[in-house]
Scaffold this motif. Sequence first.
Motif, short mmCIF file in Angstrom:
data_model
loop_
_atom_site.label_atom_id
_atom_site.label_comp_id
_atom_site.label_asym_id
_atom_site.label_seq_id
_atom_site.Cartn_x
_atom_site.Cartn_y
_atom_site.Cartn_z
N LEU A 417 0.92 -1.22 -0.04
CA LEU A 417 -0.24 0.12 0.08
C LEU A 417 0.91 1.32 -0.18
CD1 LEU A 417 -2.55 -1.36 2.73
CD2 LEU A 417 -2.70 -1.28 0.21
N GLY A 418 2.12 1.05 0.00
CA GLY A 418 3.14 2.29 0.02
C GLY A 418 4.26 1.99 -0.92
N ASP A 419 5.11 2.70 -0.43
CA ASP A 419 6.48 2.58 -1.43
C ASP A 419 7.84 1.81 -0.59
OD1 ASP A 419 5.58 4.39 -3.04
OD2 ASP A 419 6.26 6.36 -2.08
N VAL A 420 7.35 1.19 0.42
CA VAL A 420 8.28 0.22 1.24
C VAL A 420 8.53 -0.98 0.47
CG1 VAL A 420 9.10 -0.93 3.16
CG2 VAL A 420 7.77 1.25 3.43
N GLU A 495 -9.95 -3.82 -1.22
CA GLU A 495 -8.97 -4.70 -1.48
C GLU A 495 -9.27 -5.59 -0.30
OE1 GLU A 495 -8.11 -1.58 -1.90
OE2 GLU A 495 -6.55 -1.39 -3.29
N PHE A 496 -9.51 -5.04 0.86
CA PHE A 496 -9.63 -5.87 2.25
C PHE A 496 -10.90 -6.68 2.33
CE2 PHE A 496 -10.91 -6.83 6.53
CZ PHE A 496 -9.59 -6.77 7.46
N LEU A 518 -1.43 -5.03 3.02
CA LEU A 518 -2.52 -6.08 3.41
C LEU A 518 -1.98 -7.74 3.23
CD1 LEU A 518 -5.52 -4.67 1.67
CD2 LEU A 518 -5.00 -4.33 4.09
N VAL A 519 -1.95 -8.64 4.18
CA VAL A 519 -1.65 -9.71 4.08
C VAL A 519 -2.66 -10.65 4.19
CG1 VAL A 519 -0.11 -11.70 4.63
CG2 VAL A 519 0.58 -8.98 5.03
N ALA A 520 -3.00 -11.68 3.40
CA ALA A 520 -3.96 -12.77 3.43
C ALA A 520 -3.61 -14.24 3.79
CB ALA A 520 -4.87 -12.63 2.29
#
Length: 703
Positions: A417-420, A495-496, A518-520
Amino acid sequence: MTNKPAHKQTYRVEGFTCAGCAAKFEKNVQHLDGVVDAKVNFGAAKITVYGDTTKDLVEKAGAFEGLRLTEDGMRKVQKEKEPFYRRYKHLLLSGFLILIAYSLSLTGIENNQILSTLSFAAAIVIGGYRLFETGFKNLFKLEFDMRTLMTIAIIGAALIGEWGEGAIVVLLFAISEVLEAYSMDKARESIRSLMDIAPPQALIIRNGSEMIVDAEDIEIGDIMLVKPGQKIAMDGDILEGASYINQAAITGESVPVEKIRGDAVFAGTLNKEGYLKVIVTKRIEDTTLAKIIHLVEEAQGEKAPSQAFVDVFAKYYTPIIMILAFLVAVIPPLLSGGDWSMWVYQGLSVLVVGCPCALVISTPVAIVTAIGNAAKNGILIKGGVYLEELGRLKAIAFDKTGTLTKGEPEVTDMIRLGDVEESELWMMMSTLEFHSQHPLAHAFIKKAEELKIDYRLCEVFEFQSHTGKGISGRIGDNRYYLGSQSLFVQTPSTEFENLQNEGKTVMVFGTADTPLALVAVADEVRDASKEVINHLHELGIEQSVMLTGDHEKTARSIGNRIGVKEIKAGLLPEEKLGLIKTYMKTYGRVAMVGDGINDAPALAASNVGIAMGGAGTDTALETADIALMNDDLRKLPYIIRLSRSTLSIIKQNISFAIGIKLLALLLVIPGWLTLWIAIFADMGATLLVTLNGLRLIRIKDRK
């Protein structure tokens, strides 16, 4: 005052020729002084004696059949095979005398006719002395079994001058018994061969020295060395080394399994390539292989419903045949002035054709063969009753976790969700989970190891567990959170929700105000689940249902993916039990497939309880009706096909055994029934039902 339990001793029995003889042996042993009870397992050729007696006395009780006993144990007894001519010399001599007798009778010379009769008489005595020994004893005790019938028929034939036919009946009956004994030995062979799987000795380290030790003398805690290409002699855990182990003998799986330090290995499995140091965890009589052999032999002794029917039928059938034979012999001469010798001969033929050999062996040969076939394919069936029930199933219920799914949560999706960088995200998430005790933590650690990320290099400070929400900790200058949406100010809802709708557990990672990923996580469906469900429907299973304690969305997602017809979610164990009872009322025969532990009530209540992963799982081996040793659902369609084939063959055998008798008995009406036809009808029926039963050896597991 409590009664002291009776001493128990089990022996293997050599020499059984028929089920009736096994029943007589059991009764003889039960009447020995000091014996409380005795149980013969004809399928496994064993006898268990409760009480105080000796092996010699038990063996003497089987002298009528020439039975020999050996101590029961894991080691297969190697016995020298007698040459054919020595083992069956009485049959060969009897047959030779019959040939001489017929040759002499063809000359037409009067003296030769007398010699011919004497030769027939000698053939009867030599070929039938064991038959007569038992037959006369039974006659005096008014016990009417097949040997009593044959004895009366042969003696009667001699009295009315039919010496030749009497001799032929003796010879063919003896051949019939040999064939029956051979077919049962062939059926038992699949289990006996399991005893040869584990090596009789192993290389053990004791007092710092390596030595070869007999398997019976190896103790728990001994260190066993297993070289590449060697079979493992005992159950144990790997202390040092790693290898691929071929477990086909125990689990039926053809592909070798990777084993590393701490993993369990089983006696009888093959070490393919590594050098292993194994600590022994079970004595020889307690190994998984020993339990399988014991349980399968017990299963072979359990009577299936069809066998119980045959036993009851045979009990009344034999006296009825005796009465019928008497009526055939006396009524026509008395009422219509028929020839006495002709009708007595017809009555004797009725006795011979009525011999219930084929009927008695029709079921056990099929049951023993099928259970042995299943065991060699990694399936433990605990008795003939369950084998028959399998073939009549209309509905199958499955537990979800560990049965239709692998039972181990795995990371399935990660959305940045970011630039990391992804690798940095995994580093931080896995190091947080490394400090957690949550069941899902293992999924993160496993994923990090797959990606070769050394999460231990990352330091976490001020680690905190937020009950029911997730975890957090300070990494560098920031506090990071991993868990539910409630830990964060806001999260991307689309997405969630998409991931949740797929039946996955979704977690958010990031700082309190900035979600980074987000991790599923999901319990992955077994590769074979959909294929197996489809195959079961093709086999005519009317209802397939998934019973799970998991929440509705996850259950629906998995159930729809694999194709079960009905899904029941959010269930407690007692609710699963209630549903099984409901399905039994609706569909009749219902099976429950579970892991043998947390589904115990439902497994016990169903008509057939099928446990996954029997190998090394004592609970599954002991509580389930059927255990899939390899944890492989693909075995399910195979055992249903095997069961249906067994049911079909049993029905064929019973129908044929009774049908051939009735057909032969109809020949009495025109007076065409002869002793020749009678014995061929009996012998032919016995041979055909045994060969038909042995066809079950050929049923294979389609992979």
